[in-house]
Motif scaffolding. Structure first.
Motif, mmCIF file in Angstrom:
data_model
loop_
_atom_site.group_PDB
_atom_site.id
_atom_site.type_symbol
_atom_site.label_atom_id
_atom_site.label_comp_id
_atom_site.label_asym_id
_atom_site.label_seq_id
_atom_site.Cartn_x
_atom_site.Cartn_y
_atom_site.Cartn_z
ATOM 1 N N GLU A 334 -34.896 -25.915 26.525
ATOM 2 C CA GLU A 334 -33.999 -25.401 25.494
ATOM 3 C C GLU A 334 -32.623 -26.030 25.627
ATOM 4 N N SER A 335 -32.049 -26.426 24.469
ATOM 5 C CA SER A 335 -30.720 -27.036 24.461
ATOM 6 C C SER A 335 -29.744 -26.134 23.729
ATOM 7 N N ASP A 336 -28.484 -26.299 24.018
ATOM 8 C CA ASP A 336 -27.432 -25.552 23.342
ATOM 9 C C ASP A 336 -27.418 -25.938 21.862
ATOM 10 N N PRO A 337 -27.673 -25.001 20.945
ATOM 11 C CA PRO A 337 -27.699 -25.344 19.511
ATOM 12 C C PRO A 337 -26.340 -25.757 18.969
ATOM 13 N N THR A 377 -31.204 -31.458 28.260
ATOM 14 C CA THR A 377 -29.816 -31.865 27.996
ATOM 15 C C THR A 377 -28.868 -30.837 28.593
ATOM 16 N N ILE A 378 -27.749 -31.331 29.118
ATOM 17 C CA ILE A 378 -26.695 -30.458 29.628
ATOM 18 C C ILE A 378 -25.334 -31.021 29.224
ATOM 19 N N TYR A 387 -31.564 -36.034 30.104
ATOM 20 C CA TYR A 387 -32.482 -36.429 31.170
ATOM 21 C C TYR A 387 -33.881 -36.622 30.589
ATOM 22 N N ILE A 388 -34.510 -37.743 30.908
ATOM 23 C CA ILE A 388 -35.917 -37.987 30.576
ATOM 24 C C ILE A 388 -36.620 -38.324 31.889
ATOM 25 N N GLN A 448 -25.745 -40.718 29.398
ATOM 26 C CA GLN A 448 -24.490 -39.999 29.256
ATOM 27 C C GLN A 448 -23.774 -40.488 28.010
ATOM 28 N N LEU A 449 -23.527 -39.560 27.060
ATOM 29 C CA LEU A 449 -22.862 -39.906 25.816
ATOM 30 C C LEU A 449 -21.612 -39.046 25.620
ATOM 31 N N PRO A 450 -20.525 -39.640 25.158
ATOM 32 C CA PRO A 450 -19.324 -38.838 24.897
ATOM 33 C C PRO A 450 -19.546 -37.894 23.717
ATOM 34 N N LEU A 451 -18.922 -36.727 23.757
ATOM 35 C CA LEU A 451 -19.103 -35.736 22.698
ATOM 36 C C LEU A 451 -18.329 -36.096 21.434
ATOM 37 N N ASN A 452 -17.291 -36.913 21.560
ATOM 38 C CA ASN A 452 -16.514 -37.285 20.363
ATOM 39 C C ASN A 452 -16.093 -38.722 20.456
#
Length: 452
Positions: A334-337, A377-378, A387-388, A448-452
């Motif tokens: 489950e991921s944060d919606p 995802t976190i 993570y895969i 790792q991806l930036p949020l913005n």
């Protein structure tokens, strides 16, 4: 008349441009200027000049410059030694011994010893009897030993010290064989932690049997060199891809068109299978060319805001049936919606599809009774980590080090471009892709991806 520092810089510049032989003719002008200098000051002068000269140099040249410059430094110190002994001054050849033993050179107050102690290179001096008469702080850090525990010991006593790690002990024995027995002037070695060291030894008659050892950490230079090498490979890849696109793609399109025109006739003759095989092989060749083109054209991502959970769910749905057919499950945590990222959806989906597809193919080889792929995802600070993970056969360190290199593949029919493209896409998004793997334990990709 130019000052000593300017002259020393000129000698080192000639060394780098024309080689050691040419530099020696220039150094003859320098020797009268340094004849009154203690060897400690010459060492400090050399270190400062080398820092200035190697700053703008290419990474692959820096190691070579340090190798060559060490010979100039040794000759300068030997000259100062011979001059001081001729005029009856304190002999300088064993200035390191005096710093350690003579009360007129208190170790805590000697600025010259401080210079040697805090150089970015490890320095060791073995006397003609084989005892270590001087070692600086940096050498102790490299070996993981207290400096005082090394002084006065022979090489064989050093390698028997309990605090010395097993890997470092093997490395020292190898260096002893290469540099003390075979008299090789320099060696580049890799320690158990993955650090690169350039070790240089000076054997000179003017040192009266002493051996001067210099150890420099060149790990950063090696990383830059590998980065340059990787960029060069990408540049080469671009040229190859452009050539292939122009020379092969157009003829393939023509061949495909003619085969389609011949399909009714082949169908009448009962040879439709031949047409299907030809068309599928042409499509496969076009796919390979398409991968080349994607690898060679670093297109800027067209970003849009998307919910990370929905993006990953799309990828899982695409592979769910294929994974079941090949005997493995895809487990999605489950991921944060409310977790959104600004990305090029097509490009990031391509990365996720490539990694998941590779995991399924690896686990369908029959080595595992039940394959499992976990995706989670976190949020970490201002990034989202994807993570895969799989429980496949894993990879060794040699494979891991080349994983993102263009053309490197472990598949029989692979092009070696999939993960190279993934690496470029994530880098263009300002992110990082990291891999951990052990043979028999599976593999974990972290994006790792930036949020913005």
């Amino acid at each position: 008349m130019p000052d000593i520092r300017t002259m020393y810089l000129q000698v080192l510049q000639v060394l780098m441009q024309s080689g050691p032989e040419e530099a020696r003719s220039y150094s003859s002008t320098l020797k009268p200027l340094i004849s009154s200098m203690p060897p400690q000051e010459v060492t400090l002068l050399h270190d400062r000049c080398m820092r200035e000269l190697t700053g703008p140099a290419r990474p692959e040249d820096v190691v070579l410059y340090y190798q060559q410059s060490f010979q100039i430094l040794s000759e300068a110190i030997s000259f100062c030694t011979s001059q001081s002994e001729q005029v009856g001054r304190e002999p300088s050849r064993r200035f390191t011994d005096r710093l350690m033993q003579d009360s007129s050179y208190p170790p805590s107050n000697s600025k010259y010893e401080n210079v040697l102690q805090h150089m970015d290179s490890g320095i060791a001096l073995f006397d003609q009897e084989g005892f270590l008469s001087f070692a600086n702080v940096k050498l102790g850090q490299f070996l993981g030993l207290p400096r005082k525990s090394m002084i006065g010991r022979t090489f064989y006593e050093l390698v028997r010290l309990r605090k010395l790690s097993r890997g470092m002990r093997k490395l020292l024995i190898k260096l002893h064989r290469e540099m003390f027995v075979y008299r090789l002037p320099f060696q580049e070695v890799l320690d158990e932690k993955g650090q690169h060291f350039l070790v240089t030894a000076k054997y000179d008659e003017e040192l009266d049997g002493d051996i001067l050892i210099s150890v420099k950490d060149v790990t950063d230079f090696k990383r830059i060199e590998q980065s340059v090498y990787y960029n060069d490979k990408l540049a080469m890849l671009g040229k190859i891809a452009a050539s292939i696109a122009h020379e092969i793609r157009n003829p393939l399109t023509s061949i495909r068109g003619f085969i389609q025109l011949l399909q009714p006739e082949l169908l009448r003759l009962g040879k439709q299978d031949y047409a299907d095989i030809i068309l599928s092989e042409i499509d496969r060749a076009n796919d390979i060319i398409f991968e080349f083109l994607n690898s060679s054209k670093p297109t800027a991502p067209v970003k849009q805001k998307i919910q990370i959970a929905s993006l990953i769910k799309e990828v899982v749905l695409l592979f769910e049936s294929e994974a079941l057919l090949k005997g493995c499950d895809i487990q999605l945590s489950e991921s944060d919606p409310n977790l959104y990222v600004w990305v090029d959806v097509k490009q990031i989906k391509q990365v996720l599809l490539n990694i998941v597809k590779n995991a399924i193919e690896v686990m369908s080889d029959g080595q595992k009774e039940h394959g499992l792929i976990r995706i989670r995802t976190i949020k970490v600070d201002h990034q989202v980590w994807i993570y895969i993970e799989d429980n496949g056969r894993g990879m060794d360190q040699k494979t891991l080090s080349k994983l993102f290199d263009p053309f490197f593949t472990t598949k029989e029919d692979g092009t070696g471009l999939g993960l190279s493209v993934c690496y470029r896409i994530i880098k263009n998004h300002g992110g990082v892709i990291h891999v951990e793997s052990e043979v028999g334990e599976g593999t974990s990709f972290r994006i790792q991806l930036p949020l913005n």
